[in-house]
Design a protein around this motif. Structure first.
Motif, PDB file in Angstrom:
ATOM      1  N   PRO A 123      -2.040   0.268   5.236  1.00 18.00           N
ATOM      2  CA  PRO A 123      -1.732  -0.702   4.854  1.00 18.00           C
ATOM      3  C   PRO A 123      -1.155  -1.668   4.238  1.00 18.00           C
ATOM      4  N   VAL A 124      -0.230  -1.273   4.466  1.00 17.06           N
ATOM      5  CA  VAL A 124       1.599  -1.575   2.894  1.00 17.06           C
ATOM      6  C   VAL A 124       2.259  -1.438   3.466  1.00 17.06           C
ATOM      7  N   ASP A 125       2.636  -0.417   4.201  1.00 20.42           N
ATOM      8  CA  ASP A 125       3.721   0.680   4.855  1.00 20.42           C
ATOM      9  C   ASP A 125       3.233  -0.124   6.429  1.00 20.42           C
ATOM     10  N   ARG A 126       2.453  -0.719   7.006  1.00 17.50           N
ATOM     11  CA  ARG A 126       2.650  -0.556   8.526  1.00 17.50           C
ATOM     12  C   ARG A 126       1.821   0.057   9.123  1.00 17.50           C
ATOM     13  N   GLY A 127       0.981   1.261   8.633  1.00 21.50           N
ATOM     14  CA  GLY A 127       0.033   2.137   8.517  1.00 21.50           C
ATOM     15  C   GLY A 127       0.694   2.910   8.777  1.00 21.50           C
ATOM     16  N   ARG A 128       2.002   3.622   8.616  1.00 19.67           N
ATOM     17  CA  ARG A 128       2.418   4.660   8.560  1.00 19.67           C
ATOM     18  C   ARG A 128       1.292   5.636   7.513  1.00 19.67           C
ATOM     19  N   THR A 129       1.459   7.279   7.944  1.00 24.28           N
ATOM     20  CA  THR A 129       0.770   8.310   6.888  1.00 24.28           C
ATOM     21  C   THR A 129       1.449   8.129   5.813  1.00 24.28           C
ATOM     22  N   GLY A 130       0.162   7.447   4.963  1.00 24.65           N
ATOM     23  CA  GLY A 130       0.486   7.627   3.258  1.00 24.65           C
ATOM     24  C   GLY A 130      -0.524   7.975   2.660  1.00 24.65           C
ATOM     25  N   SER A 131      -0.170   8.456   1.641  1.00 19.42           N
ATOM     26  CA  SER A 131      -1.449   8.987   0.579  1.00 19.42           C
ATOM     27  C   SER A 131      -1.722   7.486  -1.082  1.00 19.42           C
ATOM     28  N   LYS A 132      -2.775   8.050  -0.951  1.00 14.68           N
ATOM     29  CA  LYS A 132      -3.115   7.099  -2.487  1.00 14.68           C
ATOM     30  C   LYS A 132      -2.951   7.899  -4.455  1.00 14.68           C
ATOM     31  N   HIS A 133      -2.221   7.412  -5.295  1.00 16.44           N
ATOM     32  CA  HIS A 133      -2.136   8.107  -6.312  1.00 16.44           C
ATOM     33  C   HIS A 133      -3.421   6.887  -6.910  1.00 16.44           C
ATOM     34  N   HIS A 134      -4.211   7.572  -7.508  1.00 16.71           N
ATOM     35  CA  HIS A 134      -5.391   6.909  -8.791  1.00 16.71           C
ATOM     36  C   HIS A 134      -4.893   7.585  -9.953  1.00 16.71           C
ATOM     37  N   VAL A 135      -5.306   6.509 -11.457  1.00 19.91           N
ATOM     38  CA  VAL A 135      -4.801   7.044 -12.707  1.00 19.91           C
ATOM     39  C   VAL A 135      -5.965   5.979 -13.445  1.00 19.91           C
ATOM     40  N   ILE A 136      -6.318   6.583 -14.264  1.00 17.22           N
ATOM     41  CA  ILE A 136      -7.009   6.005 -15.669  1.00 17.22           C
ATOM     42  C   ILE A 136      -6.007   6.442 -16.654  1.00 17.22           C
TER      43      ILE A 136
END
Length: 269
Positions: A123-136
């Motif tokens: 949603p932050v890259d014009r709908g291009r395929t992406g992933s998310k890194h989540h970290v604590i």
């Protein structure tokens, strides 16, 4: 080159975790396998430079990129990287360098060039395929747990999985610790359902409210998670996702977390 990419203190911790290699036959032993430290140097070279596996300079590293990729696959499946990360967290706690009373959590988008599992329209890259890194992370930004999801997954969906993924960290007398006292997060985590889940585990949620004016003071603690993402993305292989297999990219993420922990341990001496 292998010594520069894999210093002695890193190799001393990784070597005992590697799965044993099968014994060679006496009469027909075949080609001698590449030394594990050399293969790890190739993995570190790719992690730092983001070159394609086929472009790893065999004359400098000592083996081909294909061999390095195969060792990465083998060691990832054997669970080497999370055990390395947990070992270093225990060393940090034993040295008094881990402050788990306060933790912070956040997510960061990366582009996924080849698609694969755990990808989605960002949603932050014009709908291009992406992933998310989540970290604590702890109070100093030391990564306690990391996960990978599709780029269209909401950050809050990984809040409880990250809390549960914190390993039982030893290093001091008494019971291992894996629960913080307070958790800091931005407005993206502002859901009463998750506040109640955190309280049920004895964790006080310090989460900014949507619609409230800025200046709550939570950023004085929460900023360390943004610095941790900067540390992670210094490894160029993690700035964009090139692995189709999600477990391979997750393995590189965990290896990078272990290296960050080792760097903090070095600065203490």
């Amino acid at each position: 080159m292998p010594v520069d990419l894999v210093p002695d203190d890193l190799w001393e911790r990784v070597a005992p975790l590697l799965p044993p290699r099968s014994a060679r036959r006496y009469r027909f032993p075949g080609r001698k396998p590449v030394d594990d430290r050399v293969a790890l140097a190739g993995i570190m070279f790719v992690l730092r430079t983001n070159v394609a596996w086929r472009d790893v300079p065999a004359e400098k590293i000592g083996c081909s990129g294909v061999t390095c990729w195969r060792r990465l696959r083998e060691w990832t499946e054997a669970g080497v990287w999370p055990r390395l990360h947990e070992m270093l967290l225990a060393e940090l706690r034993a040295a008094g360098l881990l402050e788990m009373d306060d933790v912070a959590v956040d997510g960061s988008h990366v582009r996924a060039l080849k698609g694969g599992d755990h990808t989605g329209p960002s949603p932050v890259d014009r709908g291009r395929t992406g992933s998310k890194h989540h970290v604590i992370v702890d109070r100093h930004g030391t990564p306690l747990a990391v996960s990978l999801t599709g780029g269209n997954r909401h950050d809050v969906t990984q809040l409880m999985p990250l809390v549960e993924a914190i390993p039982r960290i030893r290093g001091r007398r008494g019971r291992p610790r894996n629960r913080p006292r307070r958790l800091f997060a931005d407005r993206g985590y502002d859901y009463d359902k998750y506040r109640n889940l955190l309280r049920g585990k004895g964790i006080t949620p310090m989460i900014a409210r949507r619609g409230a004016v800025h200046g709550s003071g939570l950023g004085k603690v929460r900023w360390v998670v943004e610095r941790t993402f900067a540390w992670l993305h210094q490894f160029k292989r993690l700035r964009t996702r090139s692995e189709v297999r999600a477990d391979r990219h997750q393995g590189l993420l965990e290896l990078a977390c272990g290296i960050i922990c080792l760097r903090r341990l070095r600065r203490s001496f």
